[in-house]
Design an enzyme around this catalytic site. Sequence first.
Site, PDB file in Angstrom:
ATOM      1  N   GLU A  98       0.819  -1.233   0.000  1.00 44.20           N
ATOM      2  CA  GLU A  98       0.000   0.000   0.000  1.00 44.20           C
ATOM      3  C   GLU A  98       0.840   1.264   0.000  1.00 44.20           C
ATOM      4  O   GLU A  98       0.392   2.319  -0.412  1.00 44.20           O
ATOM      5  CB  GLU A  98      -0.956   0.012   1.202  1.00 44.20           C
ATOM      6  CG  GLU A  98      -0.329   0.361   2.540  1.00 44.20           C
ATOM      7  CD  GLU A  98       0.596  -0.717   3.049  1.00 44.20           C
ATOM      8  OE1 GLU A  98       1.804  -0.455   3.121  1.00 44.20           O
ATOM      9  OE2 GLU A  98       0.135  -1.832   3.345  1.00 44.20           O
ATOM     10  N   HIS A 103       5.926  -0.775  11.812  1.00 44.83           N
ATOM     11  CA  HIS A 103       5.918  -1.889  10.845  1.00 44.83           C
ATOM     12  C   HIS A 103       7.275  -2.086  10.170  1.00 44.83           C
ATOM     13  O   HIS A 103       7.511  -3.137   9.565  1.00 44.83           O
ATOM     14  CB  HIS A 103       4.862  -1.666   9.753  1.00 44.83           C
ATOM     15  CG  HIS A 103       3.459  -1.645  10.273  1.00 44.83           C
ATOM     16  ND1 HIS A 103       2.918  -2.700  10.984  1.00 44.83           N
ATOM     17  CD2 HIS A 103       2.487  -0.692  10.210  1.00 44.83           C
ATOM     18  CE1 HIS A 103       1.679  -2.391  11.328  1.00 44.83           C
ATOM     19  NE2 HIS A 103       1.392  -1.190  10.871  1.00 44.83           N
ATOM     20  N   HIS A 108      -2.710  -1.620  15.145  1.00 39.01           N
ATOM     21  CA  HIS A 108      -2.033  -2.663  14.367  1.00 39.01           C
ATOM     22  C   HIS A 108      -0.847  -3.245  15.129  1.00 39.01           C
ATOM     23  O   HIS A 108      -0.145  -2.532  15.843  1.00 39.01           O
ATOM     24  CB  HIS A 108      -1.537  -2.086  13.036  1.00 39.01           C
ATOM     25  CG  HIS A 108      -2.623  -1.480  12.208  1.00 39.01           C
ATOM     26  ND1 HIS A 108      -2.955  -0.147  12.282  1.00 39.01           N
ATOM     27  CD2 HIS A 108      -3.470  -2.039  11.314  1.00 39.01           C
ATOM     28  CE1 HIS A 108      -3.953   0.103  11.450  1.00 39.01           C
ATOM     29  NE2 HIS A 108      -4.295  -1.022  10.854  1.00 39.01           N
ATOM     30  N   ASP A 148      -5.352   4.819  16.366  1.00 38.63           N
ATOM     31  CA  ASP A 148      -6.287   4.229  15.406  1.00 38.63           C
ATOM     32  C   ASP A 148      -7.193   3.171  16.046  1.00 38.63           C
ATOM     33  O   ASP A 148      -7.958   2.503  15.340  1.00 38.63           O
ATOM     34  CB  ASP A 148      -5.572   3.681  14.157  1.00 38.63           C
ATOM     35  CG  ASP A 148      -4.260   2.993  14.447  1.00 38.63           C
ATOM     36  OD1 ASP A 148      -3.963   2.744  15.630  1.00 38.63           O
ATOM     37  OD2 ASP A 148      -3.524   2.687  13.487  1.00 38.63           O
ATOM     38  N   TYR A 206      -5.998   7.809  12.139  1.00 41.65           N
ATOM     39  CA  TYR A 206      -6.365   8.392  10.842  1.00 41.65           C
ATOM     40  C   TYR A 206      -7.689   9.124  10.805  1.00 41.65           C
ATOM     41  O   TYR A 206      -8.053   9.637   9.757  1.00 41.65           O
ATOM     42  CB  TYR A 206      -6.340   7.303   9.763  1.00 41.65           C
ATOM     43  CG  TYR A 206      -5.026   6.585   9.820  1.00 41.65           C
ATOM     44  CD1 TYR A 206      -3.900   7.171   9.278  1.00 41.65           C
ATOM     45  CD2 TYR A 206      -4.891   5.390  10.507  1.00 41.65           C
ATOM     46  CE1 TYR A 206      -2.668   6.563   9.401  1.00 41.65           C
ATOM     47  CE2 TYR A 206      -3.665   4.770  10.625  1.00 41.65           C
ATOM     48  CZ  TYR A 206      -2.561   5.359  10.075  1.00 41.65           C
ATOM     49  OH  TYR A 206      -1.351   4.767  10.210  1.00 41.65           O
TER      50      TYR A 206
HETATM   51  C1  6XA Z   1      -2.676  -0.790   5.094  1.00 45.07           C
HETATM   52  C2  6XA Z   1      -2.812  -0.666   6.550  1.00 45.07           C
HETATM   53  C3  6XA Z   1      -1.584  -0.087   7.136  1.00 45.07           C
HETATM   54  C4  6XA Z   1      -1.690   0.113   8.610  1.00 45.07           C
HETATM   55  C5  6XA Z   1      -0.914   1.304   9.050  1.00 45.07           C
HETATM   56  C6  6XA Z   1      -0.997   1.548  10.512  1.00 45.07           C
HETATM   57  N1  6XA Z   1      -3.850  -1.300   4.477  1.00 45.07           N
HETATM   58  N2  6XA Z   1      -0.145   0.924  11.308  1.00 45.07           N
HETATM   59  O1  6XA Z   1      -1.752   2.313  11.035  1.00 45.07           O
HETATM   60  O2  6XA Z   1      -0.087   1.122  12.611  1.00 45.07           O
HETATM   61 ZN    ZN Z   2      -1.970   1.468  13.113  1.00 51.24          ZN
END
Ligand code: 6XA
Ligand code: ZN
Length: 345
Positions: A118, A160, A198, A285, A324
């Site tokens: 992404e 990540h 996440h 988030d 977000y």
């Molecule tokens: C992509 C999702 C990425 C997650 C990003 C995020 N479809 N990580 O907030 O903490």
């Molecule tokens: Zn996240």
Amino acid sequence: MKTVYSPKHNLRNPKTELAGGQLVTPFESPKRADYILSAIKSEQLGPVIAPAQWPRSLVESIHDIGYLRFLDTAWQQWTEAGNEGEAIPNIWQSRSMPSQRIPNHIDGQLGYYSLAGETSISKGTTEAAWASAFVALSAAELIHRGENSAFALCRPPGHHASKNQFGGYCFLNNAAIAAQKMLHDGAQKIAILDVDFHHGNGTQDIFYQRNDVFYCSIHGDPMEAFPYFLGFSDEIGTGLGVDHNLNLPLQRGATFHIWHQALNHALRKILQFTPDVLVISLGVDTFENDPISFFKLKSKDFTQMGKTIASMNLPTLFIMEGGYAVEEIGTNTVNVLKGFKNEAA
Ligand code: 6XA
Ligand code: ZN
């Protein structure tokens, strides 16, 4: 509580994210940091300071040199190959292609050095990622110098990013880089608590075999949520790192009541580890209106989150990760920080 912030985050301003089979305006946008910064000012959290420059070796203590070289050259390689849009990986080494080689062509390198598709690399991305790491390092320095807490307003986020892969909007693992610096400066043990929706696959992987960093994460069940391939409760660490990794995946619709029970469990384990410093990978988030997540936390819950974290009585370094629902991201982030600050001894 001091905030470290760099306007260089604006250099990370991609136009495209691959989502739902379309190229959309990225969720991870410069506006996010603007909302957070303005809430910090309006809520008078404390001074906002600029980051210092730090030696490249501090980042090299977490990330492979080949990966850093890739980040340095990716945009130039991409444009020199004649591409018009932003650099998005579209081929990966899969289970059926176990080559150990690193491709020469930028398309192959993008696949080799990424873990998801992404996140596009755009002009200025690498400079912004380094500025974000310097924000984290400068906030870590505040803790080293005796502050009880600090907030690194990092953008792009980091959890990540593994030692040699970008993805999930992350390029350099700010929390890992900050933790490693504090160990270098004399801390014996660091706990990283990742409260982003996440799982922080990069942070887990970086410290998975080590016993000087305890990584703990509360997140959406990876059977249903990004990053899908890591973050399960049976991942407890290997070698020296056994029992130094704790994953607490939760199901769709988790309310703050359920989330807070997981937090208390995490904090008990962290207390047993007796860290010198607590690093919070702070994603908001988990908010009920977040567009890409599925927990149900309300704005006031973030205040309680900060209070509960303060009850640990540990020097605490907050590092910004995701979140977000842009209009509320400022309030929710500052609620955590104020909840902490007002409760801290
Ligand atoms: C992509 C999702 C990425 C997650 C990003 C995020 N479809 N990580 O907030 O903490
Ligand atoms: Zn996240």
